[in-house]
Design a protein around this motif. Structure first.
Motif, PDB file in Angstrom:
ATOM      1  N   ALA A 261       0.830  -1.210   0.000  1.00  0.00           N
ATOM      2  CA  ALA A 261       0.000   0.000   0.000  1.00  0.00           C
ATOM      3  C   ALA A 261       0.861   1.256   0.000  1.00  0.00           C
ATOM      4  O   ALA A 261       0.578   2.225  -0.710  1.00  0.00           O
ATOM      5  CB  ALA A 261      -0.929   0.000   1.211  1.00  0.00           C
ATOM      6  N   MET A 262       1.930   1.233   0.795  1.00  0.00           N
ATOM      7  CA  MET A 262       2.799   2.403   0.874  1.00  0.00           C
ATOM      8  C   MET A 262       3.562   2.594  -0.438  1.00  0.00           C
ATOM      9  O   MET A 262       3.717   3.719  -0.928  1.00  0.00           O
ATOM     10  CB  MET A 262       3.778   2.225   2.039  1.00  0.00           C
ATOM     11  CG  MET A 262       4.486   3.508   2.438  1.00  0.00           C
ATOM     12  SD  MET A 262       3.374   4.768   3.083  1.00  0.00           S
ATOM     13  CE  MET A 262       3.717   6.126   1.975  1.00  0.00           C
ATOM     14  N   ILE A 263       4.011   1.493  -1.030  1.00  0.00           N
ATOM     15  CA  ILE A 263       4.709   1.564  -2.322  1.00  0.00           C
ATOM     16  C   ILE A 263       3.769   2.102  -3.396  1.00  0.00           C
ATOM     17  O   ILE A 263       4.139   2.967  -4.203  1.00  0.00           O
ATOM     18  CB  ILE A 263       5.254   0.173  -2.709  1.00  0.00           C
ATOM     19  CG1 ILE A 263       6.406  -0.212  -1.784  1.00  0.00           C
ATOM     20  CG2 ILE A 263       5.705   0.150  -4.167  1.00  0.00           C
ATOM     21  CD1 ILE A 263       6.831  -1.654  -1.901  1.00  0.00           C
ATOM     22  N   THR A 264       2.534   1.600  -3.396  1.00  0.00           N
ATOM     23  CA  THR A 264       1.527   2.080  -4.350  1.00  0.00           C
ATOM     24  C   THR A 264       1.283   3.578  -4.175  1.00  0.00           C
ATOM     25  O   THR A 264       1.154   4.323  -5.148  1.00  0.00           O
ATOM     26  CB  THR A 264       0.203   1.307  -4.177  1.00  0.00           C
ATOM     27  OG1 THR A 264       0.434  -0.077  -4.422  1.00  0.00           O
ATOM     28  CG2 THR A 264      -0.861   1.822  -5.128  1.00  0.00           C
ATOM     29  N   GLU A 274      11.406   6.812  -3.874  1.00  0.00           N
ATOM     30  CA  GLU A 274      11.001   6.374  -2.542  1.00  0.00           C
ATOM     31  C   GLU A 274      10.254   5.044  -2.602  1.00  0.00           C
ATOM     32  O   GLU A 274      10.399   4.197  -1.717  1.00  0.00           O
ATOM     33  CB  GLU A 274      10.126   7.451  -1.888  1.00  0.00           C
ATOM     34  CG  GLU A 274      10.928   8.658  -1.446  1.00  0.00           C
ATOM     35  CD  GLU A 274      10.123   9.954  -1.486  1.00  0.00           C
ATOM     36  OE1 GLU A 274       9.990  10.576  -0.429  1.00  0.00           O
ATOM     37  OE2 GLU A 274       9.649  10.327  -2.565  1.00  0.00           O
ATOM     38  N   ALA A 275       9.472   4.869  -3.673  1.00  0.00           N
ATOM     39  CA  ALA A 275       8.770   3.594  -3.849  1.00  0.00           C
ATOM     40  C   ALA A 275       9.771   2.453  -4.021  1.00  0.00           C
ATOM     41  O   ALA A 275       9.646   1.392  -3.391  1.00  0.00           O
ATOM     42  CB  ALA A 275       7.845   3.669  -5.064  1.00  0.00           C
ATOM     43  N   LEU A 276      10.783   2.673  -4.856  1.00  0.00           N
ATOM     44  CA  LEU A 276      11.803   1.644  -5.082  1.00  0.00           C
ATOM     45  C   LEU A 276      12.626   1.381  -3.819  1.00  0.00           C
ATOM     46  O   LEU A 276      12.999   0.234  -3.533  1.00  0.00           O
ATOM     47  CB  LEU A 276      12.724   2.062  -6.223  1.00  0.00           C
ATOM     48  CG  LEU A 276      12.165   1.832  -7.633  1.00  0.00           C
ATOM     49  CD1 LEU A 276      12.981   2.605  -8.661  1.00  0.00           C
ATOM     50  CD2 LEU A 276      12.158   0.345  -7.969  1.00  0.00           C
ATOM     51  N   THR A 295       3.796  -1.826 -11.983  1.00  0.00           N
ATOM     52  CA  THR A 295       2.674  -0.984 -12.397  1.00  0.00           C
ATOM     53  C   THR A 295       2.964   0.488 -12.145  1.00  0.00           C
ATOM     54  O   THR A 295       2.713   1.343 -12.993  1.00  0.00           O
ATOM     55  CB  THR A 295       1.397  -1.398 -11.642  1.00  0.00           C
ATOM     56  OG1 THR A 295       1.058  -2.729 -11.995  1.00  0.00           O
ATOM     57  CG2 THR A 295       0.232  -0.474 -11.974  1.00  0.00           C
ATOM     58  N   GLY A 296       3.519   0.791 -10.967  1.00  0.00           N
ATOM     59  CA  GLY A 296       3.846   2.180 -10.635  1.00  0.00           C
ATOM     60  C   GLY A 296       4.851   2.775 -11.593  1.00  0.00           C
ATOM     61  O   GLY A 296       4.716   3.927 -12.029  1.00  0.00           O
ATOM     62  N   LEU A 297       5.872   2.004 -11.955  1.00  0.00           N
ATOM     63  CA  LEU A 297       6.883   2.483 -12.904  1.00  0.00           C
ATOM     64  C   LEU A 297       6.261   2.759 -14.272  1.00  0.00           C
ATOM     65  O   LEU A 297       6.550   3.774 -14.909  1.00  0.00           O
ATOM     66  CB  LEU A 297       8.001   1.449 -13.026  1.00  0.00           C
ATOM     67  CG  LEU A 297       8.920   1.305 -11.796  1.00  0.00           C
ATOM     68  CD1 LEU A 297       9.759   0.039 -11.895  1.00  0.00           C
ATOM     69  CD2 LEU A 297       9.822   2.526 -11.648  1.00  0.00           C
TER      70      LEU A 297
END
Length: 660
Positions: A261-264, A274-276, A295-297
């Motif tokens: 959830a935090m990565i998303t 920060e996600a990576l 998906t985020g990338l």
């Protein structure tokens, strides 16, 4: 079986060998995707919330004293869970004295199989044995069937309610947008558990009422990991990513869903580093962790890093493959999408689903790859997705884009005569197909027929319809339908509609009307709107309005070489050679270069690619000879070429037509 995709690489274009395993593909599971055809991109975000639906209560423990009844209950429950409801019903009918667990199991089985009317008939029988679990299952069944009014009525008729009953109804309201009704019920609850609180907190956060959600979260008497994760997801969705991170760091315990959830959240807010960083620090990763990061990338346009991560995955599922395929299609790299699809078919485990087929058919459409599209169609015909309206619509679009309008129409007509119910997606698909081919009158006829069939047009319908009018020169009809759209308050007018209207006026030479319309827009005009106006100015050699449109378009897309080329052509066609030259020099100073035009054709299992001015083809002399012959025939027929639109690099060519 059609010939398997061949590996043929000519320039950038390929033909790919699909594995022979396509002959034995079976797809047992349908995923629930929501496809919006109104945009060229569809949402890749896999929500941690998933597609929530009311859960059907199946008795887990049987306290029946009678051993025979208990055994029958176990068998009925097992058969119902496996979808073998008719066998479960036969066993039920043979029982002398079924107890309340038996009744609840069969009713829940009908609901699970989508047979809500059968469930209600059994529920309403005079001899029916019901308890609070039975009533709650029936309420949940109506919610699952999107019959919220029936669920609400039954809920209020319940003789007894427990906390699960209240939670089920609250969740039903939340799923159907009844936020205030859900809150009213929540406030009336005689007792609440952590699920009650989690449901309303997530509901408020997801619908944008984040302050209320946070206040409720702070009031919670107890929280579990779902409470924290739901609040983090809500804050992230509403742009409060730093606040979400503070909450994440305060969590007493985290699971893999919390990390996802935090990565998303970081990915949604375009903070990929920060996600990576979080992804690398995860104590454990599951498949959704990898899919979420990829998906985020892709959503942030970083296809290179997404592919690197995809290649590093220890295991891939259908979502992983479909995400990468969709990412390449979105970025215009349809050839690579086909390569990945070919690898997917060769890999063990993951099989294409509805989303995969929609994306890969989009790739075939982009390439006008009829052969590849037909092979995908053959694969689809061996799966449960052959009757999916989304897949059928994608097939209609593919055949239309490949020039096979008759085949596209046949697929649509077959749907009308078969048992498959055509929905609005299918109607929109065939209207868009006729729009693509400039058949405006047929598109209008289909639109009227669609209305007679009881379908209400949506925003996608009007994009196809107005576009059809534009391509066919039906200006008055197009203006009428746009006016109809604006008056229909139930449909949101989008930039696509504005661009279609400007294109309609621009093609007809009514450029002043188009400018007046743009100036009256309450929202800032998009690049598509200005691009449509500039294209109209190019057709009608209107340098004054063209200069305005180009200026606005350059503000939005300063690196688009096509804008400079169009403006230069407009000046040239108006005889303003100095201005045309000045625009070209400005373009060169910025280091911009327009990609040359390209076309290709498949003849005898070979793809022939042609680029403007290219003479590398093995038969270029013969081709140029034929072009000169055709050109001379055209001149005799009275045709006069307009060479002002040729790029500078071809102005000194001896040939009247560069090879395209």
């Amino acid at each position: 079986m059609l010939a398997i995709f061949r590996v043929v690489e000519v320039g950038k274009f390929i033909r790919i060998p699909f594995s022979n395993c396509v002959q034995i593909i079976t797809i047992p599971v349908v995923i629930n995707i929501k496809l919006r055809l109104r945009r060229p991109r569809f949402n890749l975000y896999h929500s941690i919330d998933g597609s929530r639906s009311a859960k059907i209560s199946m008795p887990r423990k049987d306290f029946t004293v009678d051993g025979n009844v208990a055994r029958c209950n176990w068998m009925i429950t097992s058969l119902s869970k496996d979808g073998r409801i008719m066998e479960a019903r036969r066993l039920f009918d043979e029982m002398r004295d079924p107890d309340v667990i038996t009744w609840t199991s069969v009713i829940s089985g009908y609901i699970k199989c989508g047979m809500i009317e059968e469930a209600r008939r059994l529920f309403d029988r005079v001899d029916a044995k019901k308890n609070v679990v039975t009533w709650t299952a029936m309420v949940g069944g109506y919610i699952r069937s999107n019959k919220i009014s029936e669920a609400e009525k039954l809920f209020h008729e319940m003789p007894n309610k427990n906390v699960v009953s209240w939670n089920t109804m609250i969740d039903g309201y939340a799923q159907n947008g009844g936020i205030d009704s859900a809150m009213y019920l929540f406030e009336k609850m005689p007792e609440r558990n952590v699920v009650s609180w989690n449901t309303v907190v997530s509901m408020l956060a997801q619908c944008g009422r984040i302050e209320e959600a946070r206040r409720l979260f702070d009031r919670m008497p107890e929280r579990d990991v779902i409470s924290w994760t739901g609040m983090i997801a809500g804050l992230s969705k509403n742009g409060r990513i730093d606040e979400a991170r503070l909450l994440f760091d305060r969590m007493p315990e985290r699971n893999v869903v919390s990390w996802n959830a935090m990565i998303t959240g970081y990915a949604q807010n375009s903070r990929l580093d920060e996600a990576l960083d979080l992804f690398e620090r995860m104590p454990e990763r599951d498949l959704p962790s990898w899919n979420t990061m990829i998906t985020g990338l892709i959503q942030n346009g970083d296809l290179r890093r997404a592919r690197k991560l995809f290649n590093a995955m220890p295991k891939k599922n259908v979502i992983s493959w479909t995400t990468m395929i969709t990412g390449y299609v979105q970025e215009g790299e349809s050839e690579e999408a086909l390569r990945i699809f070919s690898r997917m078919l060769s890999a063990n485990g993951a099989k294409p689903n509805q989303g995969t087929f929609v994306s890969i058919l989009g790739a075939c459409s982009n390439l006008a790859g009829l052969g590849e599209g037909q092979q995908v169609h053959q694969i689809v015909s061996k799966t449960v997705y052959q009757d999916s309206t989304f897949v059928v619509s994608a097939l209609i679009n593919m055949y239309s884009k490949c020039g096979e309008l008759k085949t596209a129409r046949k697929m649509f007509d077959d749907g009308m005569t078969s048992q498959r119910d055509l929905d609005l997606v299918s109607w929109n698909g065939i209207i868009a197909a006729y729009a693509h081919h400039g058949c405006g009158k047929e598109a209008i006829r289909l639109f009227k027929e669609m209305r007679k069939s009881g379908f209400k047009p949506d925003d996608v319908t009007y994009v196809g319809l107005i576009s059809a009018c534009s391509h066919a020169g039906l200006v008055e009809e197009g203006l009428k339908y746009f006016d109809e759209l604006v008056k229909d308050r139930s449909i949101l007018v989008r930039e696509d509609h504005y661009a279609c209207l400007v294109d309609l006026c621009g093609r007809a030479g009514r450029l002043k009307e188009a400018v007046d319309f743009i100036e009256r827009l309450e929202t800032k005009p998009s690049a598509r709107v200005w691009g449509a106006l500039l294209a109209g100015c190019n057709v009608h050699a209107n340098a004054k309005i063209g200069k305005l449109a180009a200026k606005k378009l350059i503000e939005v897309e300063p690196e688009n070489a096509g804008t400079y080329m169009l403006l230069s052509n407009i000046y040239a066609s108006a005889g303003k050679w100095k201005e045309a030259s000045r625009v070209r020099l400005k373009m060169k100073d910025k280091g911009l270069k327009k990609q040359p035009g390209c076309s290709w054709i498949e003849v005898g299992n070979r793809v022939h690619v042609f680029v403007v001015g290219d003479k590398s083809h093995s038969q270029s002399k013969l081709i140029y000879s034929l072009i000169r012959y055709l050109h001379s025939k055209m001149k005799k027929a009275g045709y006069k070429p307009n060479n002002v639109f040729l790029s500078e690099e071809y102005e000194d060519e001896d040939e009247d037509f560069p090879l395209i």
